[in-house]
Design an enzyme around this catalytic site. Structure first.
Site, mmCIF file in Angstrom:
data_model
loop_
_atom_site.group_PDB
_atom_site.id
_atom_site.type_symbol
_atom_site.label_atom_id
_atom_site.label_comp_id
_atom_site.label_asym_id
_atom_site.label_seq_id
_atom_site.Cartn_x
_atom_site.Cartn_y
_atom_site.Cartn_z
ATOM 1 N N CYS A 2 43.894 25.865 45.329
ATOM 2 C CA CYS A 2 44.488 24.536 45.280
ATOM 3 C C CYS A 2 43.718 23.606 46.219
ATOM 4 C CB CYS A 2 45.956 24.484 45.682
ATOM 5 S SG CYS A 2 47.005 25.560 44.712
ATOM 6 N N ARG A 28 38.832 24.174 43.124
ATOM 7 C CA ARG A 28 39.808 25.062 43.761
ATOM 8 C C ARG A 28 41.003 25.366 42.863
ATOM 9 N NH1 ARG A 28 38.783 24.839 49.389
ATOM 10 N NH2 ARG A 28 40.818 25.688 49.812
ATOM 11 N N TRP A 75 46.160 25.665 41.482
ATOM 12 C CA TRP A 75 45.930 26.968 40.855
ATOM 13 C C TRP A 75 47.220 27.741 41.061
ATOM 14 C CZ3 TRP A 75 45.939 32.119 42.410
ATOM 15 C CH2 TRP A 75 45.354 33.017 41.516
ATOM 16 N N ASN A 99 48.685 24.389 49.855
ATOM 17 C CA ASN A 99 47.702 25.381 49.408
ATOM 18 C C ASN A 99 48.025 26.666 50.154
ATOM 19 O OD1 ASN A 99 45.414 26.893 48.824
ATOM 20 N ND2 ASN A 99 44.164 25.829 50.347
ATOM 21 N N GLY A 100 48.339 27.734 49.417
ATOM 22 C CA GLY A 100 48.667 29.001 50.076
ATOM 23 C C GLY A 100 49.863 29.655 49.412
ATOM 24 N N GLU A 480 27.637 42.385 37.089
ATOM 25 C CA GLU A 480 27.612 40.926 37.175
ATOM 26 C C GLU A 480 27.549 40.316 35.762
ATOM 27 O OE1 GLU A 480 28.247 38.693 39.138
ATOM 28 O OE2 GLU A 480 27.066 36.920 38.666
ATOM 29 N N LYS A 484 30.397 37.910 34.079
ATOM 30 C CA LYS A 484 30.109 36.566 33.550
ATOM 31 C C LYS A 484 30.695 36.417 32.151
ATOM 32 C CE LYS A 484 29.315 35.225 36.536
ATOM 33 N NZ LYS A 484 28.993 35.367 37.908
ATOM 34 N N GLU A 487 34.565 36.265 32.254
ATOM 35 C CA GLU A 487 35.107 35.051 32.870
ATOM 36 C C GLU A 487 35.085 33.851 31.949
ATOM 37 O OE1 GLU A 487 34.195 34.373 37.414
ATOM 38 O OE2 GLU A 487 32.403 34.963 36.344
ATOM 39 N N HIS A 503 30.538 60.350 30.942
ATOM 40 C CA HIS A 503 31.726 60.854 31.620
ATOM 41 C C HIS A 503 32.984 60.084 31.201
ATOM 42 C CE1 HIS A 503 29.290 63.490 34.047
ATOM 43 N NE2 HIS A 503 28.470 62.472 34.256
ATOM 44 N N LYS A 605 37.431 28.198 41.681
ATOM 45 C CA LYS A 605 36.149 28.476 42.327
ATOM 46 C C LYS A 605 36.322 29.112 43.701
ATOM 47 C CE LYS A 605 31.700 28.167 42.411
ATOM 48 N NZ LYS A 605 31.092 29.246 41.628
HETATM 49 C C1 F6R Z 1 32.369 35.174 39.600
HETATM 50 C C2 F6R Z 1 32.788 34.491 40.799
HETATM 51 C C3 F6R Z 1 33.751 35.185 41.698
HETATM 52 C C4 F6R Z 1 33.338 34.971 43.160
HETATM 53 C C5 F6R Z 1 34.427 35.563 44.085
HETATM 54 C C6 F6R Z 1 34.030 35.454 45.533
HETATM 55 O O1 F6R Z 1 31.549 34.385 38.813
HETATM 56 O O2 F6R Z 1 32.396 33.396 41.062
HETATM 57 O O3 F6R Z 1 33.869 36.538 41.396
HETATM 58 O O4 F6R Z 1 32.108 35.577 43.376
HETATM 59 O O5 F6R Z 1 35.625 34.891 43.879
HETATM 60 O O6 F6R Z 1 33.893 34.127 45.904
HETATM 61 P P1 F6R Z 1 33.049 33.716 47.180
HETATM 62 O O7 F6R Z 1 31.645 34.106 46.909
HETATM 63 O O8 F6R Z 1 33.237 32.237 47.282
HETATM 64 O O9 F6R Z 1 33.637 34.464 48.330
#
Ligand code: F6R
Length: 610
Positions: A2, A28, A75, A99-100, A480, A484, A487, A503, A605
């Site tokens: 948030c 956020r 959020w 926020n929290g 990774e 991607k 997400e 396995h 984010k």
């Molecule tokens: C995936 C992504 C998340 C962040 C994770 C950690 O694309 O962006 O998995 O990597 O939330 O966030 P940070 O790096 O900001 O601690």
């Protein structure tokens, strides 16, 4: 998560500035938003479900006047993302954004309900608005009512509060979630981060846990957790991170993927001396010779960058490495070598679990380094030393350039430690550094082949499930890649170590299942190729990412698979080169599916809640 933004001015209308601040905080959270102001002895509030575009449409028809106001982009934690649950939460007397998470909110809600108050939302935040109001009605002043409320609530919070009877004040409270005050000539601001304040202020003052700030348009006072007046130092805002535009790109994610050659170059130029081909790190406030163990702690993609780097630390520096998921590590009470080195990796520098793990490690006398993108973030401020990754603002929710820039810093650190502990010779260092210097060019080469990849994506789609396989560093790169895809296209995808497939995951194989395999010819190629044959034998639809030599190894089998050819790699360059096709694959799959690439559902984010 948030985003919180607030403004107090002399007699201006603050609505537009609040909205602008929220735009900068949309990373956020973006499931609903709202703004409240005080005008003519009344609190006015406009809220909307959906992202800020929806709020903007509503605001066009509303005056929402006032010299003081607060805004929020949400959020969801408690309660579905609808208008009723959107912040601000208001009573006749106050408006609150939060926020929290308030952990004891059920109990508080029951107690408040017993006084005859009906809750209008399902949120924990509404309890805060009612508590302050109840204290005000019992005769307390606003500051006392807010402080008394903070004694009732448990959990983590950043709060911005306005009180109907005090249009000349804005209150800010912090415990566990970030909040900062920015000042300019005749106005003061609060924001969840320095970036949101950068448009209006040059300096920012970060609140600390337990602080309550009383903010007027021309001054502010901060009181700490013991109710003592306290002078917190202000910091200059890093204006280099204030501009983030999509330019000609359709999405921030696409722009950020394509920015990688240049931001990686930037990052390299901060840590590499390209005249004498050495790593050039800032001096640490502690000794890192003779390290026996390094712990890397992070979440999500940042955790995967730690997994990639483990091999660098192990092979180049011969140091044992544990890579830990912050949310698990922080509660595991793992014994740690006193004065060991723990490295925290985070794009935002605000991820709640990673930050909590950092605080935990400091108590255990660990030497702490944070590798972060956002300058002045909580992790920068709380660690003994901080290495910035210089990726520039990353707005797309799915991390791309931050991941590869983290790798630059981690590779530099591994080479540096390898050099000082005597495991690498001058020549070794020079050679690894040369490889690192070549990364921007190699990434550009992959980006130049985007059209080929789009063709493959079209041939493989529609995709319902996908498996990503790899060995060594290609395993975290596979994780990774799968993340991607999940997400931004909501397609189920799993990343697996290729050798582990038999396995269990091999049971998933059925005709046509896309199996994406990363296999550079220099490392364990034949081993990975065996797994590739196992997939073909079960009618899986293989997309192999490899170099020409790798492809040549496969002989006629190449006719049975799709392939994407990249440059030859080595231990330094491989994770960079192989990450890019995965990013492009996810992006173009999402485009075909029509999902919201930059703001995928349910995500934010910066994950500032547990
Ligand atoms: C995936 C992504 C998340 C962040 C994770 C950690 O694309 O962006 O998995 O990597 O939330 O966030 P940070 O790096 O900001 O601690």
């Amino acid at each position: 998560m948030c985003g919180i933004f607030g403004v107090i001015a002399n007699n201006d209308n603050v609505k537009d500035q609040i909205f602008d601040g929220l735009r900068r905080l949309e990373y956020r959270g973006y499931d609903s938003s709202g703004i409240a102001t005080i005008n003519n002895d009344q609190i006015n509030c406009i809220k909307s479900q959906g992202n800020l575009d929806q709020l903007q449409k509503k605001l066009i028809n509303e005056d929402l006047l006032g010299n003081v106001g607060i805004g929020h982009t949400r959020w969801a934690t408690h309660g579905v993302p609808n208008e009723a649950n959107a912040h601000p939460h208001i009573t006749d007397e106050v408006a609150v954004v939060h926020n929290g998470i308030i952990e004891n909110f059920s109990l508080l809600k029951n107690q408040i309900s017993e006084t005859g108050i009906n809750f209008k939302s399902e949120t924990d935040t509404e309890a805060i608005a009612h508590l302050i109001t109840l204290y005000l009605k019992s005769g307390m002043g606003s500051y006392e009512a807010i402080r008394a409320t903070t004694e009732d609530i448990k959990g983590s919070y950043a709060l911005a509060i306005i009180v109907r009877s005090e249009p000349n004040k804005l209150y800010a409270v912090r415990k566990g979630s970030p909040l900062a005050i920015g000042s300019s000539d005749s106005k003061n601001y609060i924001g969840s981060d320095g970036y949101s304040l950068g448009n209006y202020c040059n300096e920012v003052t970060y609140l600390k846990d337990g602080d309550i700030a009383i903010i007027k348009n021309d001054a502010f006072e901060i009181f700490d957790h013991q109710n003592e007046f306290i002078n917190r130092k202000s910091q200059i805002i890093d204006k280099t991170v204030t501009l983030a535009e999509k330019g000609a790109f359709k999405h921030f994610m696409s722009k950020e993927i394509h920015e990688q050659p240049s931001v990686i170059q930037d990052s390299i130029s901060h840590y590499i001396n390209n005249e004498d081909l050495t790593v050039n790190l800032p001096k640490f406030p502690f000794n890192i010779t003779n390290l026996k163990n390094i712990t890397l702690v992070a979440c999500g993609s940042s955790y995967y960058s730690g997994l990639v780097a483990r091999e660098w630390f192990e092979k180049l520096a011969r140091v044992k490495v544990d890579v830990e998921i912050a949310s698990e590590f922080r509660y595991r009470e793992a014994p740690m070598d006193s004065s060991g080195l723990t490295v925290f990796i985070s794009q935002s520098g605000e991820t709640a679990d990673t930050l909590a793990a950092l605080k935990h490690c400091k108590k255990l006398n660990q030497k702490t380094i944070s590798i972060v993108n956002v300058p002045n973030s909580s992790m920068c401020r709380n660690s003994d030393s901080s290495l910035k990754i210089f990726a520039g603002p990353e707005i797309g929710v799915a991390s791309t350039k931050a991941f590869t820039c983290q790798l630059v810093v981690l590779a530099s650190l591994a080479i540096h430690i390898g050099r000082i502990n005597g495991n690498l010779s001058d020549d070794d260092e020079n050679n690894y550094v040369k490889s690192l210097l070549d990364v921007p060019r190699l990434i550009s080469n992959v980006l130049d082949q985007e059209e080929d990849l789009i063709k493959i994506v079209k041939e493989l789609n529609p995709i319902k499930n996908a498996l990503y396989l790899g060995r060594g560093q290609m395993y975290p790169v596979a994780l990774e890649g799968a993340l991607k895809l999940k997400e931004i296209s909501y397609i189920h995808a799993e990343g697996y170590p290729a050798g582990e497939m038999k396995h269990g995951p091999i049971a998933l194989l059925e005709k046509g299942l896309p199996v994406i395999i990363g296999a550079p010819s220099f490392n364990l190629f034949d081993k990975t190729a065996s797994n590739l044959y196992e997939v073909i034998a079960r009618d899986g639809n293989v997309l192999l990412i490899t170099d020409q030599e790798g492809l040549n190894h496969l002989g006629d089998t190449t006719k049975k698979i799709k392939s994407f050819i990249v440059d030859e790699a080595n231990i330094i360059t491989a994770p960079f080169i192989y990450t890019i096709p995965y990013q492009l694959f996810a992006y173009h799959t999402a485009l075909l599916k029509g999902t919201d690439v930059d703001q995928p559902r349910n995500l934010a984010k910066s994950v500032t809640v547990e």
